[in-house]
Each structure stands twice: as C-alpha cells, then as structure tokens.
Write an enzyme that holds these catalytic residues in place. Sequence first.
Site, mmCIF file in Angstrom:
data_model
loop_
_atom_site.group_PDB
_atom_site.id
_atom_site.type_symbol
_atom_site.label_atom_id
_atom_site.label_comp_id
_atom_site.label_asym_id
_atom_site.label_seq_id
_atom_site.Cartn_x
_atom_site.Cartn_y
_atom_site.Cartn_z
ATOM 1 N N ASP A 1 0.866 -1.168 0.000
ATOM 2 C CA ASP A 1 0.000 0.000 0.000
ATOM 3 C C ASP A 1 0.913 1.232 0.000
ATOM 4 O O ASP A 1 2.122 1.122 0.231
ATOM 5 C CB ASP A 1 -0.893 -0.049 1.245
ATOM 6 C CG ASP A 1 -1.757 1.171 1.384
ATOM 7 O OD1 ASP A 1 -2.399 1.551 0.392
ATOM 8 O OD2 ASP A 1 -1.786 1.758 2.482
ATOM 9 N N ASP B 1 -0.215 5.163 1.051
ATOM 10 C CA ASP B 1 -0.484 6.075 2.167
ATOM 11 C C ASP B 1 -0.606 5.299 3.477
ATOM 12 O O ASP B 1 -1.394 4.366 3.587
ATOM 13 C CB ASP B 1 -1.782 6.845 1.927
ATOM 14 C CG ASP B 1 -1.709 7.730 0.694
ATOM 15 O OD1 ASP B 1 -0.663 8.361 0.492
ATOM 16 O OD2 ASP B 1 -2.697 7.783 -0.060
ATOM 17 N N ASP C 1 -1.365 -1.048 5.939
ATOM 18 C CA ASP C 1 -1.650 -0.525 7.276
ATOM 19 C C ASP C 1 -3.132 -0.546 7.621
ATOM 20 O O ASP C 1 -3.502 -0.137 8.722
ATOM 21 C CB ASP C 1 -1.153 0.921 7.384
ATOM 22 C CG ASP C 1 -1.966 1.861 6.496
ATOM 23 O OD1 ASP C 1 -2.639 2.749 7.041
ATOM 24 O OD2 ASP C 1 -1.944 1.690 5.268
#
Length: 224
Positions: A11, A13, A177
């Site tokens: 990922d 961001d 995250d």
Amino acid sequence: MNSQFKLIGFDLDGTLVNSLPDLALSVNSALAEFELPQAPEELVLTWIGNGADILIGRALDWAKEQSGKSLTDEQTAQLKERFSFYYAENLCNVSRLYPNVKETLETLKEQGFILAVVTNKPTRHVQPVLKAFAIDHLFSETLGGQSLPAIKPHPAPLYYLCGKFGLYPHQILFVGDSRNDILAAHSAGCTAVGLTYGYNYNMPIADSHPDWIFEDFADLLKIV
C-alpha cells in the site's frame, strides 16, 4: 533469494508514506472554498483508505453535521475537483517516507523480489509521489484507484499481479496498514503483513488478523 514469496506488494499512504498532513491541508483548502468548517488532522486520518471520492464524501458528511450546510451535486463535484487540484499542488510538501522504507525497499529489490504498489489513491498522483521520494524505479508495477475496475478491499488488484507476473497467490506477500489491505490480500489467497503505524481509521491493525504484525518497516526483512 530463497523464499516462498516472489513478489511483495505495498500500500502507499500510511504504509510507505505519511501523507496525512498534505491530505488534510488539501481537504481543508477545498472545504474552505465552500465556507465549510475545517477538520482536524486526526479526524481526516479516519477518512483515508478508500479513495478520494469516499474521502471527500466523509468530509462533507462531517461538515454537514457541524454546520448544517449541505452541497448540491454540482457543488460536490466542484469540491472534489478543488481537492484534486490542491492535492496535486501539495503532494509532498510535508509528506515523508516512514523510517527505514527506502533502505528496506532497496534491499528487497537487490535480493531479487518483484516490488509493486497497490493503492486506492488516485492513479495520477501515485507516480509523482514515488518520484518525489526517489523510489519509483524500485517498482515493477504501480496500481492506483483508477487502474482497474475494482479497488481494495476487492482482491482484483492482487489477481492482476498474479496474472501479469505468472505467480500463484501464495507467492505474493502484501504489506499494508489498513483492514482494506488485509481483506484484499486474504481474499486473493495472499499472505498479509499489517503495520501498526499507519492510519486504519484509528483502529488496531490486529483486529484485521494479518499473518504478521510489525511496528517497523524493516522487520519485513526477517520474514523473507
């Protein structure tokens, strides 16, 4: 390289880049043009992860609760355009790579892993961010929010990587995250790493049951 994994996906961001300050600035700049209240950064954090349209939708829902003011469909479209403009102008003003990201990516690349980015971020913003931090050359594929018909938590981006690189799902390790990252990975049959320092709507990543949980990006080197 002696590992079951051949490709490692990431990922963007909240995983590679702490982009929250620039995202919050851009959201609030767009809201201000329509005389809507300014959202604190810690609140904007809980809106990130499902792409720009949903980010702005959450911002407008909150602004309506705070002010009682709602926008027409035309105004909403205009606000989304203004957000996109502001963010394009402020992609990396305050954003920073998380600790150990660049060094770890370079090590993984040197070890022979295929590296890819899979993000719900607008596709047109992905390469500029990677280039700003001089890590764009490390990735063999980058998928943004408009690259495919479906985005995370749908497993389609990971299936796409399997097809493009001729891999089975168990040969892909996906690192993120948020719950969307873990859901996408597990739905595709891939192994998932959850990072504790990201956004994830302010919820513990452990609640999404990744296969590994790390506090430090460099800990990836321990499992590959």
